[in-house]
Design a protein around this motif. Structure first.
Motif, PDB file in Angstrom:
ATOM      1  N   GLU A 189      65.120 -35.975  82.669  1.00 45.44           N
ATOM      2  CA  GLU A 189      64.504 -34.669  82.420  1.00 45.44           C
ATOM      3  C   GLU A 189      65.102 -33.607  83.332  1.00 45.44           C
ATOM      4  O   GLU A 189      65.377 -32.479  82.903  1.00 45.44           O
ATOM      5  N   ALA A 207      59.863 -34.941  74.542  1.00 44.82           N
ATOM      6  CA  ALA A 207      58.920 -34.376  75.503  1.00 44.82           C
ATOM      7  C   ALA A 207      59.323 -32.957  75.895  1.00 44.82           C
ATOM      8  O   ALA A 207      58.466 -32.070  76.053  1.00 44.82           O
ATOM      9  N   ALA A 234      58.565 -30.675  72.985  1.00 44.39           N
ATOM     10  CA  ALA A 234      57.113 -30.530  72.830  1.00 44.39           C
ATOM     11  C   ALA A 234      56.522 -29.579  73.868  1.00 44.39           C
ATOM     12  O   ALA A 234      55.440 -29.021  73.658  1.00 44.39           O
ATOM     13  N   SER A 235      57.230 -29.383  74.981  1.00 44.70           N
ATOM     14  CA  SER A 235      56.737 -28.476  76.021  1.00 44.70           C
ATOM     15  C   SER A 235      56.979 -27.012  75.669  1.00 44.70           C
ATOM     16  O   SER A 235      56.493 -26.120  76.358  1.00 44.70           O
ATOM     17  N   ARG A 292      56.264 -23.890  73.425  1.00 42.14           N
ATOM     18  CA  ARG A 292      55.188 -23.449  72.526  1.00 42.14           C
ATOM     19  C   ARG A 292      55.704 -22.969  71.172  1.00 42.14           C
ATOM     20  O   ARG A 292      54.964 -22.960  70.187  1.00 42.14           O
ATOM     21  N   THR A 351      53.425 -38.864  68.380  1.00 43.88           N
ATOM     22  CA  THR A 351      53.346 -37.458  68.744  1.00 43.88           C
ATOM     23  C   THR A 351      52.304 -37.193  69.816  1.00 43.88           C
ATOM     24  O   THR A 351      52.515 -36.372  70.717  1.00 43.88           O
ATOM     25  N   GLU A 352      51.175 -37.875  69.747  1.00 48.94           N
ATOM     26  CA  GLU A 352      50.093 -37.626  70.705  1.00 48.94           C
ATOM     27  C   GLU A 352      50.475 -38.017  72.133  1.00 48.94           C
ATOM     28  O   GLU A 352      49.834 -37.585  73.083  1.00 48.94           O
ATOM     29  N   GLN A 353      51.504 -38.843  72.290  1.00 50.62           N
ATOM     30  CA  GLN A 353      51.931 -39.268  73.630  1.00 50.62           C
ATOM     31  C   GLN A 353      53.087 -38.416  74.171  1.00 50.62           C
ATOM     32  O   GLN A 353      53.609 -38.695  75.252  1.00 50.62           O
ATOM     33  N   LEU A 354      53.479 -37.378  73.447  1.00 51.78           N
ATOM     34  CA  LEU A 354      54.688 -36.653  73.817  1.00 51.78           C
ATOM     35  C   LEU A 354      54.610 -35.925  75.148  1.00 51.78           C
ATOM     36  O   LEU A 354      55.639 -35.569  75.718  1.00 51.78           O
ATOM     37  N   ASP A 355      53.397 -35.715  75.670  1.00 53.88           N
ATOM     38  CA  ASP A 355      53.320 -35.066  76.970  1.00 53.88           C
ATOM     39  C   ASP A 355      53.797 -35.975  78.088  1.00 53.88           C
ATOM     40  O   ASP A 355      54.065 -35.519  79.202  1.00 53.88           O
ATOM     41  N   ASP A 356      53.934 -37.276  77.803  1.00 52.10           N
ATOM     42  CA  ASP A 356      54.439 -38.219  78.797  1.00 52.10           C
ATOM     43  C   ASP A 356      55.427 -39.173  78.122  1.00 52.10           C
ATOM     44  O   ASP A 356      55.019 -40.104  77.437  1.00 52.10           O
TER      45      ASP A 356
END
Length: 386
Positions: A145, A235, A238-239, A241, A258-263
């Motif tokens: 990242e 990720a 997804a960050s 907007r 998709t629901e786990q994309l913040d991590d």
């Protein structure tokens, strides 16, 4: 040591004991120890010490001996070489089984390939190892990242702005390059200026969702590195907007992560490397998630070995493109070039206007920017099907 002696020393280390006797080189203490670490992995299987004797192969079955070896290679070799030796150890002497032990994971040099190995062992991993494995994976993900996020956001944001041009911009939003080109016919030579009869500007992409991106990732075993990189890019996207990002992984089943994309670590541990492949089923799911075809980019990352219905797969791609969806096919998303892949399917996709090519992580932001702008994709010269 002169150049000839140094060359003989290197050959002695490459060839080992028996094969290198004609070099006439005897090893010092550090070289002998280095030779021992090489012998353990690449030796012929004969017994003997590393110093001038026969090479012996094998690290033994005990975890402590492997842990010592992992420490030794980090002492004698640079990180890039250590990673290669670890990969060879996984293939040649079954190091993967020992990676299920926490002390092994603490000793290894973490990289993308190690993460792929850990993900393939995920279901067999005991609880005592799982937290250590997550820490190793997180370390690699954070490094990736750090390397990739800033440029990805900047490149994709620029493409979003350019794709959201408006015809009556405020002064600060005017795209002067395009405005001048659009008004060259209004050039007044006596004044040396162009009259900007029509203004072209940028929209504010950050104010709302401008594009939908669907990453559809083949999680067959050969795609391990691609899964890692795609999860990190997912990720990052997804960050932002201004982009709605979905991440889908598939083998013969389809899983929406998709629901786990913040991590991305959660994403990676939600995958299951290996198994069959049903691209058609995965694309059917992706197609069902498209609500704005003209503002959607679908990225299929797969070696294209289809275990499902080939003709249906191609029909789905054709239908998505006909509806206005941008469709990108990546044979790999890694630093290693194109893997083995299904040439017939690659050619069929290219004929539909979805060229299949291998993409490096450094090129991926430019590929996404081009897809968003609907401009020609920056396909590498070595691309296999264009």
């Amino acid at each position: 040591m002169n150049a000839v002696d140094e060359r003989l020393r290197r050959w002695r280390l490459v060839l080992g004991g028996d094969a290198a006797e004609s070099t006439g080189v005897s090893l010092g203490d550090r070289d002998a120890a280095m030779d021992g670490t090489l012998s353990a992995l690449y030796g012929s299987g004969k017994k003997g010490a590393g110093r001038g004797g026969d090479r012996s192969a094998g690290l033994g079955a005990s975890a402590p001996s492997v842990a010592r070896w992992l420490g030794d290679i980090r002492t004698y070799f640079p990180s890039s070489v250590v990673q290669v030796m670890q990969r060879d150890a996984i293939e040649r002497i079954g190091l993967s089984a020992l990676l299920l032990e926490p002390e092994m994971l603490e000793a290894v040099e973490a990289d993308v390939h190690l993460v792929g190995t850990l993900l393939s062992l995920n279901k067999a991993m005991p609880d005592t190892t799982r937290e250590t494995a997550r820490a190793v994976v997180r370390k690699v993900v954070e490094e990736l990242e750090k390397r990739l996020a800033t440029r990805t956001r900047a490149t994709v944001s620029g493409a979003l702005d350019r794709s959201a041009r408006i015809s009556r911009p405020r002064h600060r939003d005017i795209d002067w390059d395009r405005t001048i080109r659009a008004n060259l016919k209004n050039y007044l030579p006596e004044y040396g200026t162009v009259v900007p009869e029509r203004l072209i500007g940028y929209g504010h992409a950050a104010q709302s969702v401008k594009k939908d991106v669907i990453l559809c990732i083949d999680q067959s075993g050969s795609m391990a590195a691609s899964v890692v990189y795609a999860s990190v890019f997912g990720a990052v996207l997804a960050s932002m907007r201004s982009i709605s990002t979905r991440l889908i992984v598939f083998d013969t089943a389809v899983v929406d992560l998709t629901e786990q994309l913040d991590d991305p670590v959660d994403v990676l541990f939600g995958t299951q490397l290996g198994g069959g492949t049903d691209i058609n089923r995965a694309l059917a799911y992706c197609q069902s998630q498209i609500t704005r075809p003209n503002d959607t980019v679908v990225v299929l990352i797969s070696d294209l070995y289809e275990g499902g219905i080939r003709d249906e797969m191609l029909k789905r791609v054709a239908a998505m493109k006909a509806a206005g969806t941008q469709f990108v096919t990546l044979l790999a998303l890694s630093d290693e070039g194109a893997p083995a892949y299904d040439h017939a399917h690659a050619e069929a996709l290219a004929a539909l206007g979805a060229p299949a090519f291998a993409c490096t992580p450094d090129l991926f932001p430019d590929v996404m920017a081009a897809a968003i702008e609907r401009s020609p994709l920056p396909i590498p010269d070595m691309a296999v099907h264009q």
